[in-house]
Every structure is written in C-alpha cells, then in structure tokens.
Enzyme design. Structure first.
Site, PDB file in Angstrom:
ATOM      1  N   LYS A 148       0.820  -1.224   0.000  1.00  0.00           N
ATOM      2  CA  LYS A 148       0.000   0.000   0.000  1.00  0.00           C
ATOM      3  C   LYS A 148       0.849   1.268   0.000  1.00  0.00           C
ATOM      4  O   LYS A 148       2.028   1.246   0.279  1.00  0.00           O
ATOM      5  CB  LYS A 148      -0.999  -0.052   1.160  1.00  0.00           C
ATOM      6  CG  LYS A 148      -2.120  -1.036   0.795  1.00  0.00           C
ATOM      7  CD  LYS A 148      -3.311  -1.011   1.680  1.00  0.00           C
ATOM      8  CE  LYS A 148      -4.366  -1.956   1.077  1.00  0.00           C
ATOM      9  NZ  LYS A 148      -5.349  -2.397   2.050  1.00  0.00           N
ATOM     10  N   ARG A 159      -3.277 -10.282   4.712  1.00  0.00           N
ATOM     11  CA  ARG A 159      -3.676 -10.384   3.300  1.00  0.00           C
ATOM     12  C   ARG A 159      -2.556  -9.785   2.451  1.00  0.00           C
ATOM     13  O   ARG A 159      -2.271  -8.592   2.572  1.00  0.00           O
ATOM     14  CB  ARG A 159      -4.978  -9.596   3.105  1.00  0.00           C
ATOM     15  CG  ARG A 159      -5.500  -9.547   1.693  1.00  0.00           C
ATOM     16  CD  ARG A 159      -6.710  -8.616   1.616  1.00  0.00           C
ATOM     17  NE  ARG A 159      -7.269  -8.581   0.279  1.00  0.00           N
ATOM     18  CZ  ARG A 159      -6.797  -7.824  -0.703  1.00  0.00           C
ATOM     19  NH1 ARG A 159      -5.766  -7.047  -0.517  1.00  0.00           N
ATOM     20  NH2 ARG A 159      -7.379  -7.862  -1.888  1.00  0.00           N
TER      21      ARG A 159
END
Ligand code: PMM
Length: 298
Positions: free
Chosen positions: A225, A265
């Site tokens: 991210k 994840r």
C-alpha cells in the site's frame, strides 16, 4: 498471543496455532499493484494455485478494483470475472474468500463454495449484505470504510484514528449481529489505505491490540500500500513503486502476527508465510522465557 479463529472456518485451518496467510487474486485490469496480470481466468487460476504452493492458507478473490479513484464495475461483469475462477479454485481444494461489497455476488459465491465474504465496506456498500451473509453461514470480514474509492481520500479526517476506527467498526459489528451474523463468525479489519492515505496507517498497525479489544479476530491488509511506498521513498521523496514494497509488507506481516492478528492479506505470499512462522516461534519462545522468569505470573 495465538489468534482465535472465526467459528465457520474449515477445520484444517482452525487447528493452526499461527496467523493465517491470505493470498490476493485480483481478477481485475486495474488494481493498483497487480492490475491486469491475472485478468484472464486461466492466468488467475494458475496464479491462485501458485500462491497455495507458496504457502497461502486462503485465497482472496476479487473482481473489482478498490484502488484510490477507481470507478465501479457493473455486477454482471464482477460476476463474470469472479465465478469461473472461484469454481476452479474451490474444485482444487482452496479455501476461498470473495472480496466483494455486493450481497448478490457474495450470496452466489458462497453457493459456489466460498468460505469467507470479505466486504471492504463493512456492509455500508449494500444494505442487503449483512442479512445475506447471515443466511449463508460464511465467515464475514468487516473492513473499516468511510466511502467509495473515488472520494475516500477526502474522508480521511481523524482526531484519534485508532479510537474512531474502533468505534466505527464496533457499530458495524452491532449492525451485522442484529442482521443475524453470529458474532463468532465476524473478523474485523482496520482498512489500511482506505480513507487513510498516509501517516494514519501507522497508529492503526501499532494499535492492533486496541482494535482487538472488541474481542474479534483481526485481518490486516498492508500489502504494497501507498503508506509503505512513502515510508521507503527515494532520496528525492518519490515513493517506491508497489513492486518494491514486498520486503516492507513482510515486515508488517511479522509485526501484525506478533501482535496477534488472525490473518494477513498479501500479494507476495512466500515471504509472509515465512514471516508469520518467525512471529509464531518468537511469541512461543517469549512466553516460555516469561514463564521461566516469572513474568507471566504477573
Ligand atoms: N485491501 C484491498 C482490497 N481488499 N480487503 C480487506 N479485507 N482488507 C484490505 O486491506 C483490502 C481488501 C486493496 O488492495 P488490492 O487492490 O491490492 O487488492
């Protein structure tokens, strides 16, 4: 700290005394880190099978990009992207999570064998979602969400990000339970990067125990991210691209696992599969050391 598993999870995963690894299979042309790479069903299926070999416990299958600024895809298209790949991966024995905010697709996916509904909107994106999941009997992941991808960066205003995310998740849990989802089937996720473009992500990671005080298992999705890109920025300040964020992702996986996360994840599974095992060995040994020194007795 051993993670507690949600009740409807398949038994072979519930036996594991470590943080689980969820491998991402994005059947999309435009996801921020791997968009287009697994867009063809055959490529997506092969990718999923490779992630299983590399140590994924669960495959998270999504047909709609949630990258900042992304527009919605119609339900029919999301369905067409997800269901053929889902059927093949379930047939191959995978535990599959469907990453969707649409109740209709969640319902169909569970009928085709998905064990988990991963809803990045926590039920705010579709008012039928909680009642649908309740009927399905699946595990439900409620992620913290404030609004759609095209406007979410403008919703990132917090006085105390950890307290606000905790309170907003608690209210989603109340709603889900009222709709009939058993509390023990619910997993919470702080929603890193969603209405949290920058520094807000670090207190959430460092405050996992505060979110954990809601008494439910936690899923952490830090993989590749933006906040990791900024952390690793080059000397001129330019963030490193998603493809160069896997080392930092694995480091977050180890820390999240040591903090007791139920699942992480990730796009690149191998390093995280190692990281959660390191964390497991670390926490087990630490507990033994504390037994010896008497610290565990308080
Ligand atoms: N992040 C993305 C998509 N789905 N689901 C959960 N539960 N948590 C997340 O953090 C999350 C998610 C965005 O990443 P991607 O576009 O690479 O899949």
């Amino acid at each position: 700290m051993s993670p507690r598993h949600p009740a409807p999870l398949p038994a072979h995963l519930r036996q594991l005394d470590r943080t689980l690894v969820m491998g991402v299979v994005n059947v999309t042309p435009d996801s921020f880190s791997d968009g287009g790479r697994w867009f063809e069903p055959t490529a997506a299926i092969e990718h999923g099978l490779r992630l299983l070999e590399e140590g994924a416990d669960i495959l998270d299958l999504g047909g709609e990009s949630t990258r900042p600024g992304a527009a919605r895809v119609p339900l029919a298209e999301e369905r067409e992207r997800v269901l053929p790949v889902l059927r093949a991966l379930v047939a191959a024995g995978a535990v599959v999570s469907v990453d969707t905010s649409r109740a209709a697709l969640a319902d169909e996916a569970v009928q085709h064998g998905a064990a988990i509904v991963n809803d990045v909107t926590g039920g705010l994106g579709d008012e039928q979602m909680h009642a649908t999941v309740a009927r399905s009997g699946a595990v439900y992941v409620a992620m913290h969400w404030r609004g759609p991808s095209d406007v979410m960066d403008g919703l990132a205003r917090y006085d105390d990000v950890v307290a606000e995310v905790r309170a907003e998740l608690a209210s989603r849990v109340d709603h889900a339970v009222q709709a009939g989802i058993p509390r023990e089937s619910i997993v919470l996720d702080p929603g890193l990067g969603f209405a949290k473009p920058g520094a807000e992500n670090w207190p959430l990671l460092a405050g996992l125990d505060v979110l954990g005080s809601l008494g439910l298992p936690l899923l952490v999705g830090a993989s590749r991210k933006r906040f990791l890109g900024h952390l690793l920025a080059r000397p001129g300040g330019e963030p490193v691209p998603p493809s160069e964020r896997d080392g930092a992702t694995a480091a977050v996986s180890a820390l999240a696992a040591a903090a007791g996360a139920w699942c992480v994840r990730v796009h690149e599974v191998r390093a995280t599969a190692d990281a959660v095992r390191v964390a497991q060995a670390w926490t087990t040994a630490r507990s033994a050391v504390r037994d010896t020194t008497g610290e565990n007795r308080g």
